[in-house]
Design a protein around this motif. Structure first.
Motif, PDB file in Angstrom:
ATOM      1  N   GLN A   1       0.720  -1.205  -0.045  1.00 65.57           N
ATOM      2  CA  GLN A   1       0.090   0.042   0.035  1.00 65.57           C
ATOM      3  C   GLN A   1       0.960   1.455  -0.108  1.00 65.57           C
ATOM      4  O   GLN A   1       0.560   2.287  -0.819  1.00 65.57           O
ATOM      5  CB  GLN A   1      -1.000   0.201   1.290  1.00 65.57           C
TER       6      GLN A   1
ATOM      7  N   LEU B   1      -1.309  -5.791  -5.646  1.00 61.38           N
ATOM      8  CA  LEU B   1      -2.136  -5.492  -4.348  1.00 61.38           C
ATOM      9  C   LEU B   1      -3.397  -6.465  -4.127  1.00 61.38           C
ATOM     10  O   LEU B   1      -3.546  -6.649  -3.071  1.00 61.38           O
ATOM     11  CB  LEU B   1      -2.595  -4.041  -4.441  1.00 61.38           C
TER      12      LEU B   1
ATOM     13  N   PRO C   1      -7.601  -4.395   2.800  1.00 59.53           N
ATOM     14  CA  PRO C   1      -6.869  -4.486   1.613  1.00 59.53           C
ATOM     15  C   PRO C   1      -7.616  -4.570   0.252  1.00 59.53           C
ATOM     16  O   PRO C   1      -7.280  -3.857  -0.832  1.00 59.53           O
ATOM     17  CB  PRO C   1      -5.663  -5.339   1.888  1.00 59.53           C
TER      18      PRO C   1
ATOM     19  N   THR D   1      -8.555  -1.987  -2.575  1.00 66.49           N
ATOM     20  CA  THR D   1      -7.895  -1.910  -3.838  1.00 66.49           C
ATOM     21  C   THR D   1      -9.042  -1.831  -4.858  1.00 66.49           C
ATOM     22  O   THR D   1      -8.822  -1.083  -5.916  1.00 66.49           O
ATOM     23  CB  THR D   1      -6.957  -3.386  -4.205  1.00 66.49           C
TER      24      THR D   1
ATOM     25  N   SER E   1      -5.411   6.204  -0.219  1.00 65.41           N
ATOM     26  CA  SER E   1      -4.287   5.120  -0.055  1.00 65.41           C
ATOM     27  C   SER E   1      -3.956   5.316   1.433  1.00 65.41           C
ATOM     28  O   SER E   1      -3.370   4.372   1.961  1.00 65.41           O
ATOM     29  CB  SER E   1      -3.223   5.622  -1.120  1.00 65.41           C
TER      30      SER E   1
ATOM     31  N   LEU F   1      -5.786   3.696   3.930  1.00 67.63           N
ATOM     32  CA  LEU F   1      -5.440   2.120   3.739  1.00 67.63           C
ATOM     33  C   LEU F   1      -4.027   1.835   4.426  1.00 67.63           C
ATOM     34  O   LEU F   1      -4.001   0.745   5.107  1.00 67.63           O
ATOM     35  CB  LEU F   1      -5.316   1.753   2.208  1.00 67.63           C
TER      36      LEU F   1
END
Length: 330
Positions: free
Chosen positions: A35, A90, A126, A130, A157, A160
Motif C-alpha cells: 500500500q 495489491l 486491503p 484495492t 491510499s 489504507l
C-alpha cells in the motif's frame, strides 16, 4: 478428560502468546508495504507527467491492455502501466490476506482460543480498498486528472496505510480483551490530537500539490489556490505537529512510559518529521525538483505509518500482555 495443547504446540500454531502465526503476519506486512509502495509509484506517475501514459482505462490503449510501440506517449506509457500492474499485485496480496485471516480463525477455533473477528474484518480492508482504488483510478483518467479526484486517490491510499498498520499491530496481540492503556489518559489524548494534526498536514499537502507544478503535465488542470499561501499553511501545521510531539515526548519521559517503548516510538516519529520537514524546505527553495518531491512523498508515508504505530502502541490488548512479546512491533 481433555488435554490442553502444550505451550510449544500452541506457539507453533498461533505464534508467541497466542498471536497470529508468523506467516500470517508476514502476509499482513506485505499488504502494508505494498500500500505504501503504490503511493510512491503513483506519485512518480504524477511527477513525471505520466498520468495519461495509458490514455484509456482499463485498457492502456483502445485495442490493448499493455503499452504498444505505436503509442506516442513514449516512456510515460511504461511508468503508468507499471503503476497499474502494481494494482494487480495489491489485489493478489489482498486475497492472500483474507485467506490468511480465515485460516488463522480456523486454527484458533481448533485449539480452543476465542475467535478474533476484528482481524477478519481488517483483513478485508486491503481487498475492498484495492477495488475502490481501481474504480477511483478509472475516474481519475476519465476526468482528465482532476486534482480533487487525484487528491482523493492519495488520501484513500493513506487511509489504507492506517488500516493495514492496525491489522499488522492487532495480529501481533494475543487477544482483544482486556484493553490496557500503557500511558496516562492525557498523553493518549495528546497522541490522538497529534494524529488528527498529521491528517491535516497530509490533506493540506494534497492541496499544495494540486495547486503547484507537480499536479501533472502542462495540460493537467490545477486547483487554483495560491501555492505559496497553501505551502505556508502546510508548514505551519508541520511546526504544530513537531511542537506537540516534542511536548508528548517530555510527558512520556516524565511519566516513565518510555519503559513500554512508547517513548522510543515517539522519538522515531519526531526524527522522521524533522527529516521530512528538511526535505520539504529544500525542495521548496530549489524549485521543486521531482526527485526531492518523490522522497518527500515517501517521507509522508513513513511519518503517517509511524504516527499510526505510535497511537496503537499507547494501549495493549490480551490477558497475556505482562511483557512485550517478540515480534509485537509493527
Amino acid at each position: 478428560m481433555t488435554t490442553e495443547p502444550s505451550p510449544t504446540t500452541a506457539e507453533a500454531t498461533l505464534g508467541p502468546n497466542g498471536t497470529a502465526p508468523r506467516a500470517v503476519r508476514r502476509i499482513y506486512v506485505a499488504n502494508l508495504v505494498a500500500q505504501g509502495a503504490i503511493i510512491v509509484t503513483g506519485g512518480v506517475v504524477r511527477l513525471t507527467g505520466s498520468g495519461l501514459g495509458c490514455p484509456t482505462w482499463p485498457r492502456c490503449t483502445e485495442g490493448s491492455f499493455v503499452p504498444t510501440p505505436e503509442q506516442a506517449e513514449g516512456f510515460h506509457k511504461l511508468i503508468e502501466f507499471g503503476n497499474r500492474t502494481l494494482t494487480f499485485v495489491l489485489a493478489l496480496l489482498a486475497v492472500a490476506a483474507i485467506a490468511a485471516a480465515l485460516w488463522d480463525a480456523a486454527r484458533r477455533r481448533r485449539v480452543g482460543l476465542p475467535a478474533r473477528p476484528v482481524l477478519t474484518r481488517l483483513a478485508l480492508v486491503p481487498f475492498l480498498g484495492t477495488v475502490a482504488q481501481a474504480v477511483l483510478g478509472g475516474i481519475t483518467v476519465l476526468t482528465g486528472l482532476n486534482p480533487l479526484v487525484v487528491g482523493a486517490h492519495f488520501l484513500l491510499s493513506m487511509a489504507l496505510v492506517l488500516l493495514c498498520t492496525m491489522l499488522v499491530h492487532r495480529a501481533a496481540e494475543p487477544a482483544d480483551e482486556p484493553v490496557v492503556d500503557v500511558v496516562r489518559r492525557e498523553i493518549r489524548i495528546g497522541v490522538h490530537v497529534l494524529t488528527f494534526v498529521m491528517a491535516l498536514v497530509i490533506t493540506v499537502g494534497v492541496l499544495v500539490t494540486a495547486s503547484g507544478p507537480h499536479a501533472g503535465d502542462a495540460e493537467t488542470p490545477r486547483l487554483g489556490l495560491d501555492p505559496q499561501v497553501v505551502s505556508w499553511l502546510h508548514a505551519d501545521l508541520v511546526f504544530l505537529a513537531i511542537g506537540l510531539l516534542a511536548g508528548l515526548i517530555v510527558a512520556l519521559r516524565a511519566s516513565r512510559a518510555d519503559t513500554h517503548d512508547v517513548g522510543h516510538d515517539a522519538v522515531v516519529v519526531l526524527l522522521l518529521m524533522l527529516g521530512q520537514a528538511g526535505i520539504g524546505y529544500v525542495q521548496y527553495f530549489t524549485g521543486l525538483p521531482w526527485v526531492l518531491v518523490a522522497f518527500h512523498l515517501l517521507g509522508s508515508v513513513l511519518v503517517w505509518w509511524a504516527t499510526a504505530r505510535l497511537l496503537l502502541r499507547t494501549r495493549r490488548r490480551g490477558v497475556q500482555w505482562t511483557a512485550q512479546p517478540a515480534g509485537a512491533a509493527v
